[in-house]
Design an enzyme around this catalytic site. Structure first.
Site, PDB file in Angstrom:
ATOM      1  N   CYS A   2       0.821  -1.197   0.000  1.00 35.89           N
ATOM      2  CA  CYS A   2       0.000   0.000   0.000  1.00 35.89           C
ATOM      3  C   CYS A   2       0.856   1.249   0.000  1.00 35.89           C
ATOM      4  O   CYS A   2       2.064   1.215   0.169  1.00 35.89           O
ATOM      5  CB  CYS A   2      -0.922   0.013   1.220  1.00 35.89           C
ATOM      6  SG  CYS A   2      -1.909  -1.489   1.399  1.00 35.89           S
ATOM      7  N   LEU A  51      -3.351  -2.109  -2.006  1.00 37.90           N
ATOM      8  CA  LEU A  51      -3.127  -3.285  -2.836  1.00 37.90           C
ATOM      9  C   LEU A  51      -3.610  -4.467  -2.013  1.00 37.90           C
ATOM     10  O   LEU A  51      -3.009  -4.829  -1.001  1.00 37.90           O
ATOM     11  CB  LEU A  51      -1.643  -3.450  -3.191  1.00 37.90           C
ATOM     12  CG  LEU A  51      -1.267  -4.711  -3.979  1.00 37.90           C
ATOM     13  CD1 LEU A  51      -1.948  -4.740  -5.336  1.00 37.90           C
ATOM     14  CD2 LEU A  51       0.252  -4.815  -4.140  1.00 37.90           C
ATOM     15  N   SER A  52      -4.717  -5.067  -2.413  1.00 36.79           N
ATOM     16  CA  SER A  52      -5.372  -6.095  -1.601  1.00 36.79           C
ATOM     17  C   SER A  52      -4.598  -7.412  -1.656  1.00 36.79           C
ATOM     18  O   SER A  52      -4.377  -7.965  -2.736  1.00 36.79           O
ATOM     19  CB  SER A  52      -6.806  -6.330  -2.099  1.00 36.79           C
ATOM     20  OG  SER A  52      -7.560  -5.139  -2.015  1.00 36.79           O
ATOM     21  N   ILE A  54      -4.546  -9.606   1.781  1.00 40.95           N
ATOM     22  CA  ILE A  54      -5.204 -10.407   2.817  1.00 40.95           C
ATOM     23  C   ILE A  54      -6.589  -9.808   3.057  1.00 40.95           C
ATOM     24  O   ILE A  54      -6.747  -8.588   3.085  1.00 40.95           O
ATOM     25  CB  ILE A  54      -4.393 -10.392   4.133  1.00 40.95           C
ATOM     26  CG1 ILE A  54      -2.993 -10.976   3.914  1.00 40.95           C
ATOM     27  CG2 ILE A  54      -5.128 -11.146   5.226  1.00 40.95           C
ATOM     28  CD1 ILE A  54      -2.950 -12.467   3.699  1.00 40.95           C
ATOM     29  N   ASN A  73       0.984   0.243   5.798  1.00 44.86           N
ATOM     30  CA  ASN A  73       1.581  -0.347   4.603  1.00 44.86           C
ATOM     31  C   ASN A  73       2.431  -1.523   5.049  1.00 44.86           C
ATOM     32  O   ASN A  73       3.406  -1.335   5.781  1.00 44.86           O
ATOM     33  CB  ASN A  73       2.456   0.704   3.887  1.00 44.86           C
ATOM     34  CG  ASN A  73       3.327   0.105   2.796  1.00 44.86           C
ATOM     35  OD1 ASN A  73       2.973  -0.880   2.179  1.00 44.86           O
ATOM     36  ND2 ASN A  73       4.465   0.719   2.555  1.00 44.86           N
ATOM     37  N   GLY A  74       2.064  -2.733   4.654  1.00 48.19           N
ATOM     38  CA  GLY A  74       2.904  -3.862   5.011  1.00 48.19           C
ATOM     39  C   GLY A  74       2.142  -5.153   5.212  1.00 48.19           C
ATOM     40  O   GLY A  74       0.978  -5.280   4.821  1.00 48.19           O
ATOM     41  N   ASP A  98      -4.820  -8.314   8.823  1.00 50.00           N
ATOM     42  CA  ASP A  98      -3.799  -8.013   9.819  1.00 50.00           C
ATOM     43  C   ASP A  98      -3.844  -6.576  10.316  1.00 50.00           C
ATOM     44  O   ASP A  98      -3.279  -6.264  11.362  1.00 50.00           O
ATOM     45  CB  ASP A  98      -2.408  -8.335   9.277  1.00 50.00           C
ATOM     46  CG  ASP A  98      -2.075  -7.597   7.985  1.00 50.00           C
ATOM     47  OD1 ASP A  98      -2.996  -7.050   7.359  1.00 50.00           O
ATOM     48  OD2 ASP A  98      -0.887  -7.583   7.600  1.00 50.00           O
ATOM     49  N   SER A 361      11.392 -13.137  -2.656  1.00 48.87           N
ATOM     50  CA  SER A 361      12.726 -12.929  -3.226  1.00 48.87           C
ATOM     51  C   SER A 361      13.779 -13.457  -2.264  1.00 48.87           C
ATOM     52  O   SER A 361      13.501 -13.740  -1.103  1.00 48.87           O
ATOM     53  CB  SER A 361      12.973 -11.442  -3.499  1.00 48.87           C
ATOM     54  OG  SER A 361      13.359 -10.770  -2.315  1.00 48.87           O
TER      55      SER A 361
END
Length: 628
Positions: A2, A51-52, A54, A73-74, A98, A361
């Site tokens: 996000c 940005l969906s 969960i 954000n996270g 969360d 990554s």
């Protein structure tokens, strides 16, 4: 993932215009293409782009619970366990994600909540009952957070610098110390910003602002220590290391959207894919990019790993010299960023986004487990320093290093200038030079007299020397790793991954930076991190049951970025344009005659100034966007 933003008045609770919050999140829409939210109250406003990942249908932000409101954000990977603990304390949850854990966690534990979080995050939480704004950033600095105090007395914050630049009261004045830092390191580190007055909340820190009390200094809530040593056999410690790697991977595989992994074919990404395949019932989705350039294409190695673990693999050949991406990168990084591998990182993120929304990554293992070649060289140099008296060593090697020519054209054994200078310096100074791009000597020629006077003694390398001097560590490799984790990792590696992935709406998770893994790795005896010239020794030994020796022990390749060749070919006109740049000339930062000589020497093949010219190009393009 996000994008977040907010405005808070520590003094008089003046109204916050929702349009200002809207503007600050609009320019970060790429970070959250799935939705937006704005919330204001007397003296405070919070904004969010989502940005969906969960709880796709729920968990809208900014999220409220009574007097508490958060924009976040996270990802909190242990949110389910924390949720259960909080429910036992009487918390009642209304969403399945969360984010709500932060609200109930703050109510239960206050700032101590941070110690319980396992994840990557940056958030702003407002507590109306106490008149508090609480900003926090994760331990490693995976997620960014910028803030600034404005002329109306307010504090503004945003994920990216462009979010702050959207506020009309932010004065766009350059800070010449950040120019020095960028030229030295190739990035603007987290304790600096090219726009004067803007600060970045350091990794592992929080900022708690109380109504009527002004803006204090950030407080550190986490650090990594290399001061202790784990005991046990290599086999036992290797099993524990592998268990922590496995936990890091599995905790990051929770998502309500398609998930996959970057697979370069190197040891770190291959290890992540191996452990994902072990934990997954379905085929892991993997992707790699390749180059039509001999010696730099790892597609065959990646394909072998993909076949070994039966992944759903996708590979694509890209042009390493897609210069059309330069302005795209400049836009998304905001500040100048001189790591040429950002081009390839953007391309692999764009490829992954075609098939998944979350990708794992292998970033972080080199810093945590001494994987870079520079650690091997630093250890060897330290052994030589220990054999010779300091005064004799400094006089002899220092003099030889100053007089030895910079023989970029010569075979590698004859390129001794950097080694001689390093042996003539103390270890911390030498390592600080080794991680840089443009040497202090070249910067002394390149920066104008006006700029050098404005720096007032500020030198980019000094932050590295201070970090190594004050590190909770036992030996030289400990100190070098500690400084890299504190400076290089958030400033270069994690900035690169965040900006390039967010540019295409992809969330990237780094399981090898799980803080429990990093903390354990720091306790390993140095010989289990670096042995016989082999970095990440214990990690590689532990992975022999999963991966072939060719994957584990072949030389590290990395993304191809033939910058020096570009400036003698396709980017030759850009190099020449630098010598005529009105912006650089008017800035007063650089000696333009020296810029001209660097271009002439490089294009003539006499000296390799490719990386410095790339830095100057990125500096010029970024400054044009920020101030031009």
């Amino acid at each position: 993932m996000c994008g977040i933003a907010g405005i808070f008045h520590p003094g008089t609770p003046k109204p916050v215009d929702p349009a200002r919050i809207a503007a600050m999140i609009a320019v970060q829409a790429h970070r959250g293409p799935d939705g937006e939210g704005i919330w204001t109250a007397p003296g405070v406003g919070l904004g969010h782009r989502r940005l969906s990942i969960i709880d796709l249908a729920g968990s809208p932000q900014p999220m409220q619970a009574g007097a508490l409101t958060v924009t976040y954000n996270g990802e909190i990977y242990n949110f389910a366990e924390l949720r259960g603990e909080l429910e036992l304390k009487g918390a009642r949850f209304v969403t399945g994600g969360d984010t709500e854990v932060l609200l109930h966690g703050w109510r239960a534990w206050g700032p101590a909540m941070l110690d319980r979080l396992n994840g990557m995050f940056a958030f702003g939480l407002h507590d109306a009952d106490t008149g508090t704004l609480f900003l926090a950033r994760d331990r490693m600095g995976v997620k960014p957070l910028h803030y600034v105090e404005l002329s109306d007395g307010s504090l503004a914050f945003a994920s990216e610098l462009k979010g702050l630049l959207a506020h009309p009261l932010l004065r766009r004045v350059p800070d010449v110390t950040a120019v020095e830092d960028f030229l030295a390191l190739g990035y603007v580190p987290d304790d600096a910003c090219l726009v004067a007055g803007v600060r970045k909340l350091p990794a592992g820190h929080f900022l708690q602002v109380q109504r009527w009390q002004g803006v204090p200094r950030p407080r550190q809530w986490w650090d990594v220590s290399f001061a202790d040593r784990a005991s046990g056999s290599a086999k036992a410690l290797g099993e524990e290391l592998l268990a922590r790697m496995r936990d890091g991977v599995r905790s990051r595989m929770v998502a309500d959207v398609p998930l996959g992994a970057f697979l370069s074919g190197g040891v770190d990404s291959s290890a992540v894919v191996a452990l994902m395949a072990e934990a997954s019932k379905a085929a892991v989705r993997t992707c790699t990019i390749g180059f039509d350039e001999a010696g730099h294409d790892e597609r065959a190695h990646a394909a072998a790993v993909a076949q070994r673990f039966a992944t759903d693999h996708h590979a694509q050949v890209v042009r390493p010299d897609d210069f059309s991406l330069i302005d795209t990168l400049v836009h998304h990084f905001d500040e100048p960023f001189g790591d040429g591998s950002a081009l390839a990182t953007y391309q692999v993120a764009a490829l992954a986004r075609q098939r998944v929304t979350v990708a794992l990554s292998g970033d972080g293992a080199d810093e945590a487990l001494a994987g870079y070649r520079r650690y091997k060289f630093h250890a060897a140099e330290e052994r030589v320093r220990g054999l010779l008296p300091d005064r004799w060593r400094a006089a002899t090697f220092g003099t030889l290093g100053r007089w030895y020519p910079k023989a970029d054209w010569a075979p590698r054994p004859l390129r001794a200038k950097a080694t001689l200078l390093a042996l003539g310096s103390d270890g911390d100074e030498a390592y600080a030079r080794a991680v840089g791009v443009t040497s202090p000597e070249l910067r002394a020629r390149l920066l104008s007299g006006e700029a050098r006077r404005a720096l007032a003694g500020h030198r980019a390398e000094d932050r590295y020397i201070a970090a190594m001097r004050d590190a909770p560590a036992r030996d030289a490799i400990d100190r070098a790793q500690y400084a890299d984790i504190k400076i290089w990792l958030p400033g270069d590696i994690l900035t690169k991954v965040d900006r390039t992935s967010m540019a295409v709406g992809l969330e990237v998770r780094e399981p090898l930076l799980d803080h429990r893994l990093v903390e354990f790795a720091a306790t390993l005896p140095a010989a289990m991190r670096l042995r016989g010239g082999t970095g990440k020794w214990l990690m590689k030994r532990s992975l022999e049951r999963y991966l072939p020796r060719d994957t584990l022990y072949r030389p590290k390749m990395g993304f191809v970025t033939p910058i020096s060749a570009w400036f003698r070919g396709a980017l030759g006109h850009e190099a020449e344009a630098l010598t005529r740049s009105r912006l650089l000339g008017d800035s007063g930062w650089l000696d333009m005659a020296t810029v001209g000589r660097l271009v002439e020497e490089h294009r003539g093949g006499r000296v390799d100034h490719g990386r410095t010219l790339w830095q100057l190009l990125m500096l010029e393009r970024s400054a044009r966007r920020l101030f031009g």
